[in-house]
Motif scaffolding. Structure first.
Motif, PDB file in Angstrom:
ATOM      1  N   ARG A  53       0.833  -1.215   0.000  1.00 29.64           N
ATOM      2  CA  ARG A  53       0.000   0.000   0.000  1.00 29.64           C
ATOM      3  C   ARG A  53       0.860   1.254   0.000  1.00 29.64           C
ATOM      4  NH1 ARG A  53      -4.090  -0.073   4.730  1.00 29.64           N
ATOM      5  NH2 ARG A  53      -5.263   1.404   3.444  1.00 29.64           N
ATOM      6  N   GLN A  54       1.971   1.226   0.717  1.00 29.79           N
ATOM      7  CA  GLN A  54       2.885   2.367   0.707  1.00 29.79           C
ATOM      8  C   GLN A  54       3.418   2.639  -0.695  1.00 29.79           C
ATOM      9  OE1 GLN A  54       5.917   1.308   3.528  1.00 29.79           O
ATOM     10  NE2 GLN A  54       4.595   1.573   5.315  1.00 29.79           N
ATOM     11  N   ALA A  55       3.859   1.563  -1.369  1.00 30.62           N
ATOM     12  CA  ALA A  55       4.413   1.709  -2.722  1.00 30.62           C
ATOM     13  C   ALA A  55       3.354   2.169  -3.711  1.00 30.62           C
ATOM     14  CB  ALA A  55       5.032   0.384  -3.176  1.00 30.62           C
ATOM     15  N   VAL A  56       2.148   1.612  -3.578  1.00 26.31           N
ATOM     16  CA  VAL A  56       1.057   1.976  -4.479  1.00 26.31           C
ATOM     17  C   VAL A  56       0.674   3.442  -4.296  1.00 26.31           C
ATOM     18  CG1 VAL A  56      -1.429   1.654  -4.832  1.00 26.31           C
ATOM     19  CG2 VAL A  56       0.099  -0.319  -4.826  1.00 26.31           C
ATOM     20  N   ALA A  57       0.698   3.920  -3.060  1.00 26.38           N
ATOM     21  CA  ALA A  57       0.360   5.326  -2.792  1.00 26.38           C
ATOM     22  C   ALA A  57       1.291   6.261  -3.559  1.00 26.38           C
ATOM     23  CB  ALA A  57       0.429   5.613  -1.297  1.00 26.38           C
ATOM     24  N   THR A  58       2.587   5.947  -3.550  1.00 24.40           N
ATOM     25  CA  THR A  58       3.559   6.785  -4.253  1.00 24.40           C
ATOM     26  C   THR A  58       3.430   6.635  -5.764  1.00 24.40           C
ATOM     27  OG1 THR A  58       5.080   6.525  -2.383  1.00 24.40           O
ATOM     28  CG2 THR A  58       6.011   7.337  -4.429  1.00 24.40           C
ATOM     29  N   SER A  59       3.291   5.393  -6.237  1.00 25.93           N
ATOM     30  CA  SER A  59       3.209   5.145  -7.681  1.00 25.93           C
ATOM     31  C   SER A  59       1.924   5.701  -8.286  1.00 25.93           C
ATOM     32  CB  SER A  59       3.310   3.643  -7.959  1.00 25.93           C
ATOM     33  OG  SER A  59       4.580   3.150  -7.603  1.00 25.93           O
ATOM     34  N   LEU A  60       0.823   5.604  -7.568  1.00 22.14           N
ATOM     35  CA  LEU A  60      -0.439   6.132  -8.076  1.00 22.14           C
ATOM     36  C   LEU A  60      -0.336   7.643  -8.287  1.00 22.14           C
ATOM     37  CD1 LEU A  60      -3.408   5.817  -8.842  1.00 22.14           C
ATOM     38  CD2 LEU A  60      -3.991   5.939  -6.405  1.00 22.14           C
ATOM     39  N   GLY A  61       0.336   8.323  -7.373  1.00 22.78           N
ATOM     40  CA  GLY A  61       0.512   9.767  -7.518  1.00 22.78           C
ATOM     41  C   GLY A  61       1.314  10.121  -8.758  1.00 22.78           C
ATOM     42  N   LEU A  62       2.449   9.453  -8.963  1.00 25.50           N
ATOM     43  CA  LEU A  62       3.297   9.774 -10.112  1.00 25.50           C
ATOM     44  C   LEU A  62       2.627   9.386 -11.429  1.00 25.50           C
ATOM     45  CD1 LEU A  62       5.970  10.776 -11.241  1.00 25.50           C
ATOM     46  CD2 LEU A  62       6.833   8.465 -11.067  1.00 25.50           C
ATOM     47  N   CYS A  63       2.032   8.193 -11.490  1.00 23.00           N
ATOM     48  CA  CYS A  63       1.374   7.762 -12.725  1.00 23.00           C
ATOM     49  C   CYS A  63       0.224   8.691 -13.088  1.00 23.00           C
ATOM     50  CB  CYS A  63       0.881   6.324 -12.593  1.00 23.00           C
ATOM     51  SG  CYS A  63       2.201   5.095 -12.527  1.00 23.00           S
ATOM     52  N   THR A  64      -0.488   9.190 -12.095  1.00 29.54           N
ATOM     53  CA  THR A  64      -1.569  10.147 -12.350  1.00 29.54           C
ATOM     54  C   THR A  64      -1.013  11.431 -12.924  1.00 29.54           C
ATOM     55  OG1 THR A  64      -2.892   9.215 -10.542  1.00 29.54           O
ATOM     56  CG2 THR A  64      -3.490  11.414 -11.315  1.00 29.54           C
ATOM     57  N   LEU A  65       0.101  11.906 -12.368  1.00 29.97           N
ATOM     58  CA  LEU A  65       0.746  13.125 -12.865  1.00 29.97           C
ATOM     59  C   LEU A  65       1.134  12.971 -14.333  1.00 29.97           C
ATOM     60  CD1 LEU A  65       2.159  15.929 -11.942  1.00 29.97           C
ATOM     61  CD2 LEU A  65       4.237  14.564 -12.028  1.00 29.97           C
ATOM     62  N   VAL A  66       1.701  11.814 -14.678  1.00 29.47           N
ATOM     63  CA  VAL A  66       2.226  11.598 -16.031  1.00 29.47           C
ATOM     64  C   VAL A  66       1.122  11.255 -17.027  1.00 29.47           C
ATOM     65  CG1 VAL A  66       3.767  10.178 -17.454  1.00 29.47           C
ATOM     66  CG2 VAL A  66       4.462  10.824 -15.131  1.00 29.47           C
ATOM     67  N   ALA A  67       0.215  10.362 -16.643  1.00 28.79           N
ATOM     68  CA  ALA A  67      -0.642   9.716 -17.638  1.00 28.79           C
ATOM     69  C   ALA A  67      -2.128  10.040 -17.550  1.00 28.79           C
ATOM     70  CB  ALA A  67      -0.456   8.196 -17.538  1.00 28.79           C
ATOM     71  N   GLU A  68      -2.587  10.702 -16.502  1.00 28.47           N
ATOM     72  CA  GLU A  68      -4.017  10.995 -16.393  1.00 28.47           C
ATOM     73  C   GLU A  68      -4.373  12.176 -17.293  1.00 28.47           C
ATOM     74  OE1 GLU A  68      -7.163  10.101 -16.158  1.00 28.47           O
ATOM     75  OE2 GLU A  68      -6.688   9.292 -14.171  1.00 28.47           O
ATOM     76  N   ASP A  69      -5.410  12.020 -18.116  1.00 32.62           N
ATOM     77  CA  ASP A  69      -5.755  13.068 -19.079  1.00 32.62           C
ATOM     78  C   ASP A  69      -7.009  13.853 -18.707  1.00 32.62           C
ATOM     79  OD1 ASP A  69      -7.556  11.045 -19.476  1.00 32.62           O
ATOM     80  OD2 ASP A  69      -7.541  11.151 -21.678  1.00 32.62           O
ATOM     81  N   ASP A  70      -7.606  13.551 -17.560  1.00 38.22           N
ATOM     82  CA  ASP A  70      -8.836  14.225 -17.148  1.00 38.22           C
ATOM     83  C   ASP A  70      -8.638  14.803 -15.747  1.00 38.22           C
ATOM     84  OD1 ASP A  70     -11.369  15.026 -16.380  1.00 38.22           O
ATOM     85  OD2 ASP A  70     -12.381  13.328 -17.320  1.00 38.22           O
ATOM     86  N   ILE A  71      -8.765  16.107 -15.625  1.00 36.89           N
ATOM     87  CA  ILE A  71      -8.514  16.764 -14.340  1.00 36.89           C
ATOM     88  C   ILE A  71      -9.521  16.320 -13.281  1.00 36.89           C
ATOM     89  CG2 ILE A  71      -9.927  18.797 -14.805  1.00 36.89           C
ATOM     90  CD1 ILE A  71      -6.497  18.710 -13.032  1.00 36.89           C
ATOM     91  N   LEU A  72     -10.719  15.899 -13.700  1.00 39.69           N
ATOM     92  CA  LEU A  72     -11.697  15.400 -12.729  1.00 39.69           C
ATOM     93  C   LEU A  72     -11.256  14.059 -12.149  1.00 39.69           C
ATOM     94  CD1 LEU A  72     -15.069  16.318 -14.494  1.00 39.69           C
ATOM     95  CD2 LEU A  72     -13.899  17.539 -12.649  1.00 39.69           C
ATOM     96  N   ASP A  73     -10.601  13.236 -12.971  1.00 39.04           N
ATOM     97  CA  ASP A  73     -10.061  11.973 -12.469  1.00 39.04           C
ATOM     98  C   ASP A  73      -8.888  12.228 -11.519  1.00 39.04           C
ATOM     99  OD1 ASP A  73     -11.877  10.418 -13.822  1.00 39.04           O
ATOM    100  OD2 ASP A  73     -10.616  10.184 -15.598  1.00 39.04           O
ATOM    101  N   VAL A  74      -8.134  13.279 -11.805  1.00 39.69           N
ATOM    102  CA  VAL A  74      -7.054  13.677 -10.884  1.00 39.69           C
ATOM    103  C   VAL A  74      -7.651  14.022  -9.527  1.00 39.69           C
ATOM    104  CG1 VAL A  74      -5.279  15.410 -10.413  1.00 39.69           C
ATOM    105  CG2 VAL A  74      -5.523  14.491 -12.723  1.00 39.69           C
ATOM    106  N   GLN A  75      -8.735  14.774  -9.545  1.00 41.38           N
ATOM    107  CA  GLN A  75      -9.397  15.164  -8.297  1.00 41.38           C
ATOM    108  C   GLN A  75      -9.915  13.942  -7.538  1.00 41.38           C
ATOM    109  OE1 GLN A  75     -12.381  18.156  -8.882  1.00 41.38           O
ATOM    110  NE2 GLN A  75     -12.937  18.270  -6.719  1.00 41.38           N
ATOM    111  N   ALA A  76     -10.444  12.964  -8.267  1.00 44.99           N
ATOM    112  CA  ALA A  76     -10.954  11.747  -7.621  1.00 44.99           C
ATOM    113  C   ALA A  76      -9.812  10.979  -6.954  1.00 44.99           C
ATOM    114  CB  ALA A  76     -11.654  10.871  -8.652  1.00 44.99           C
ATOM    115  N   THR A  77      -8.661  10.933  -7.614  1.00 48.94           N
ATOM    116  CA  THR A  77      -7.498  10.259  -7.023  1.00 48.94           C
ATOM    117  C   THR A  77      -7.028  10.996  -5.779  1.00 48.94           C
ATOM    118  OG1 THR A  77      -6.798   9.412  -9.192  1.00 48.94           O
ATOM    119  CG2 THR A  77      -5.129   9.510  -7.462  1.00 48.94           C
ATOM    120  N   MET A  78      -7.038  12.313  -5.822  1.00 42.54           N
ATOM    121  CA  MET A  78      -6.653  13.102  -4.647  1.00 42.54           C
ATOM    122  C   MET A  78      -7.580  12.807  -3.468  1.00 42.54           C
ATOM    123  SD  MET A  78      -5.610  16.780  -6.358  1.00 42.54           S
ATOM    124  CE  MET A  78      -5.060  17.482  -4.800  1.00 42.54           C
TER     125      MET A  78
END
Length: 428
Positions: free
Chosen positions: A165-190
């Protein structure tokens, strides 16, 4: 990262794969991590034929690692994942992994679903490095679309291995920064991150939540990933976040964990920076109380805290206090090859620290050759400098000695201005 999609967005220069070291290490033993080295190019030693042979050997070993990610042995799979991580962190491999990205993604997906603990950690980190190599575009979006639901399930599953879970928390943040194309999905991840790190808030009655050190580290990772995604939020989103979280975030400054305190302090400084970008005269109702807390942490001399923790904490919170009170940031210049990148804001610092966490010692190499990372830090296209030019530009040993001596003297003077001498009383 929400932006226009570009099919040809690439990770860097793709024509010259660099070889493993000359060490003869078999794939079966999976000790390939040690076989990556920063030796001089084979083109200087053996010409084009030697270079082609080295590239073929390099790719052969990488293919062996990819095949080993589906081995029956968990130890073999983890070793293969770590070997691929080392390759992606220290080399630009866009062409090679672009053709095999879905194969690698399937292996990462399988390891995340069926693996345990360290294997899941390695798989999550490999996913982030894969996105860094592919850059912001269609290819990384395809990878992230496959892995995002798994990341979120692991993150939200309280029964899952905490290391994973620790590793996923960090990786999810970076992958969202790089590859997420919808700002609303960014907000949902936050919001997914918020649901976890807010559990470490000190309650209004002053009572502390009962969480283990490992869970506290999970909450810290969530907070740092949340702060990373703050850097790409719109002005209206930043305003909502300021209203919702700025009054509560200072509660994390009272955490018993030094890493949580530091992460909270840097996040608060980042929020103030973003707020002042919107409104230069920004102030909050809790400003004076917050400054008192930050000043206490910047001069902390409590005996019950480790000396190394206090030293690290004081250094960070002097900068945080300056950011909140005066809106200043102490710029840092990082040299790589013949170039420099200037870290002149909390936004850039959070971004740089995140990338460096994944690529480690390969950060300078990626700053030189990775087109995506160069784009993030506005460095322009990669520069091509031959070895003769590099040698001519290299300063003499005596010149470097004089420069280091002058830098040391200036650094000592600067630090003495902010050092509270009373903080060291009674620590011996």
């Amino acid at each position: 990262m929400p932006r226009s999609k570009k099919r040809n967005r690439r990770g860097g220069q793709h024509g010259a794969l660099q070889p493993f070291s000359d060490e003869d290490v078999s794939i079966e033993t999976l000790s390939l991590c040690s076989s990556f080295s920063d030796t001089v190019s084979v083109a200087e030693e053996g010409g084009e034929t030697a270079e082609d042979t080295a590239q073929e050997d390099f790719q052969y070993k990488l293919k062996g690692l990819i095949d080993s990610t589906v081995d029956k042995s968990a130890k073999t799979r983890q070793g293969a994942l770590d070997g691929l991580k080392t390759a992606l962190a220290t080399r630009i491999l866009y062409e090679f992994i672009s053709d095999r990205r879905m194969t690698i993604t399937d292996s990462v997906e399988r390891c995340l679903k069926k693996g345990k603990g360290e294997e899941q950690r390695a798989a999550a980190s490999l996913a982030s490095l894969l996105c860094i190599q592919l850059g912001s575009g269609i290819e990384s979006e395809e990878v992230f679309k496959t892995l995002k639901p798994i990341f979120k399930n692991i993150l939200a599953d309280g029964s899952a291995n905490v290391v994973a879970r620790q590793a996923v928390a960090t990786s999810l943040g970076l992958c969202t920064l790089v590859a997420e194309d919808d700002i609303l999905d960014v907000q949902a991840t936050m919001e997914s991150f918020e649901s976890l790190f807010t559990r470490s808030y000190i309650k209004q009655d002053g009572s502390r939540p009962t969480v283990s050190p490992q869970v506290t580290q999970l909450h810290t990772n969530c907070l740092l990933s949340w702060a990373l995604l703050l850097t790409i939020c719109t002005a209206s989103q930043v305003k909502d976040i300021l209203r919702k979280h700025l009054p509560k975030l200072p509660r994390l400054l009272e955490s018993d964990d030094v890493n949580m305190r530091i992460a909270a302090g840097e996040t608060i400084a980042l929020l103030f920076e973003l707020a002042r970008d919107i409104d230069v005269e920004f102030e909050c109702d809790c400003w004076e109380e917050l400054c008192d807390k930050l000043n206490a942490l910047a001069t902390d001399c409590n005996k019950h805290r480790a000396k190394t923790d206090k030293k690290k904490q004081r250094s960070v919170f002097r900068d945080v206090l300056r950011a909140v009170e005066e809106g200043e940031f102490q710029s840092e210049s990082i040299r790589f090859g013949t170039e420099r990148v200037i870290i002149d804001s909390w936004v850039r610092k959070r971004t740089y620290d995140t990338f460096r966490e994944f690529v480690g010692s390969g950060m300078n190499y990626h700053l030189q050759a990775n087109e995506f990372i160069r784009d993030v830090f506005e460095l322009g296209p990669p520069m091509l400098v031959d070895s003769a030019t590099l040698k001519a530009m290299k300063s003499s040993r005596f010149e470097r000695h004089l420069y280091n001596a002058a830098a040391f003297k200036a650094r000592t003077k600067a630090r003495s201005k902010f050092r509270d001498k009373r903080s060291d009383v009674g620590e011996f």
